[in-house]
Design an enzyme around this catalytic site. Structure first.
Site, PDB file in Angstrom:
ATOM      1  N   LYS A 126      33.155  47.392  42.504  1.00  0.00           N
ATOM      2  CA  LYS A 126      33.814  48.200  41.478  1.00  0.00           C
ATOM      3  C   LYS A 126      32.824  49.026  40.666  1.00  0.00           C
ATOM      4  CE  LYS A 126      37.435  44.701  40.689  1.00  0.00           C
ATOM      5  NZ  LYS A 126      38.079  43.884  39.646  1.00  0.00           N
ATOM      6  N   ARG A 140      45.741  35.494  34.911  1.00  0.00           N
ATOM      7  CA  ARG A 140      45.926  36.824  35.491  1.00  0.00           C
ATOM      8  C   ARG A 140      47.386  37.009  35.891  1.00  0.00           C
ATOM      9  NH1 ARG A 140      41.340  39.575  37.469  1.00  0.00           N
ATOM     10  NH2 ARG A 140      39.378  38.415  37.269  1.00  0.00           N
ATOM     11  N   PRO A 179      39.983  50.043  37.449  1.00  0.00           N
ATOM     12  CA  PRO A 179      39.687  50.653  38.746  1.00  0.00           C
ATOM     13  C   PRO A 179      39.163  49.612  39.736  1.00  0.00           C
ATOM     14  CG  PRO A 179      38.744  51.930  36.948  1.00  0.00           C
ATOM     15  CD  PRO A 179      39.220  50.650  36.352  1.00  0.00           C
ATOM     16  N   GLU A 180      39.660  49.701  40.968  1.00  0.00           N
ATOM     17  CA  GLU A 180      39.243  48.772  42.012  1.00  0.00           C
ATOM     18  C   GLU A 180      38.649  49.579  43.175  1.00  0.00           C
ATOM     19  OE1 GLU A 180      42.287  45.794  42.831  1.00  0.00           O
ATOM     20  OE2 GLU A 180      43.169  46.115  40.853  1.00  0.00           O
TER      21      GLU A 180
END
Length: 271
Positions: free
Chosen positions: A58, A259, A2-3
């Protein structure tokens, strides 16, 4: 993970349901998800009332009527469900908190956590967070200043929570796409016009994602039809091999500092 949009959506939906409500029960099935013994966690929470719910980057902060806070970070795989116990998904729940109006289930807290802290402990934990993307003090000039002393790729800096808080893998790729710049672009090479586009794209993308419920697809309640609506609107994230919606090129995937990064090499530039 979740951002900003997902956590802001959770904040709004939780605030509408639990603010002013006393905590009537607590269950902990994974003690590692909390920072005190389960017995103490329950004793300190039951009977307390949530005054308001705050988001920082966050994380969510549940402000209790005794001055303490519950600090929630969902990390990778974490989700929240609100409803009656019999309605919750067929998922393992690590922590649940009951109210007269329903129960919050914290799901997937294998890396995430919910800690009971004092106000001072919260500030010690979150004090180094960068500004919120929508902080009114974060002008274009101050936005550029946040990156001025950084080196390396744009994506690495965008997901650094000490630079700007709340942006992660998904929205960093969506923002760089909207701005027409590669996530691998070096900060030192970026042109003035690119910074202006990035600043605007950050607000545009995050606002749109919030409007459509973010990209995570598990509903928040049994009748929730909004959460996850942005997933099908992602232009590049998790779209490797698909045609670009802007130029019809092919979306590619690479890795930047361990990433995943998604981008269109045909219409995103390196500066």
């Amino acid at each position: 993970m979740p951002e900003w949009p997902e956590m802001e959506s959770y904040r709004t939906m939780l605030a509408q349901r639990i603010v002013g409500q006393p905590i009537s029960g607590v269950e902990v099935t994974r003690p590692k998800s909390i920072n005190v013994a389960p017995e103490q966690f329950s004793q300190e929470l039951i009977g307390r009332t949530v005054w308001f719910v705050e988001r920082r980057g966050k994380t969510l902060l549940f402000h209790l009527d005794n001055g303490k806070r519950l600090l929630l970070h969902l990390m990778l795989g974490g989700m929240i469900y609100f409803g009656q116990p019999e309605d919750k998904p067929e998922r393992t729940v690590q922590v649940s908190i009951r109210f007269p109006v329903g129960e919050i289930s914290f799901i997937g807290l294998r890396l995430g956590y919910i800690h009971l802290l004092t106000a001072k402990e919260v500030e010690n934990s979150l004090g180094k967070l960068g500004p919120d993307p929508f902080d009114k003090r974060l002008t274009l000039e101050r936005f550029k200043e946040r990156f001025a002393r950084k080196r390396g790729s744009l994506k690495t800096a965008l997901v650094n929570q000490n630079v700007i808080s709340g942006i992660g893998n998904c929205y960093s790729d969506e923002i760089t796409f909207a701005a027409g710049v590669l996530p691998s672009a070096q900060l030192s090479d970026l042109e003035e016009g690119t910074w202006e586009r990035l600043y605007g794209a950050m607000h545009e993308v995050l606002n749109e994602a919030l409007t459509y419920g973010g990209y995570m697809e598990m509903p928040f309640t049994a009748d929730d039809t909004l959460t996850g609506g942005f997933n099908e609107r992602c232009r590049v994230y998790d779209r490797a091999g698909e045609p670009c919606v802007r130029c019809n090129g092919t979306i590619e995937q690479s890795e930047i500092n361990s990433r995943k990064a998604f981008y269109c090499p045909s219409c995103q530039r390196d500066r």
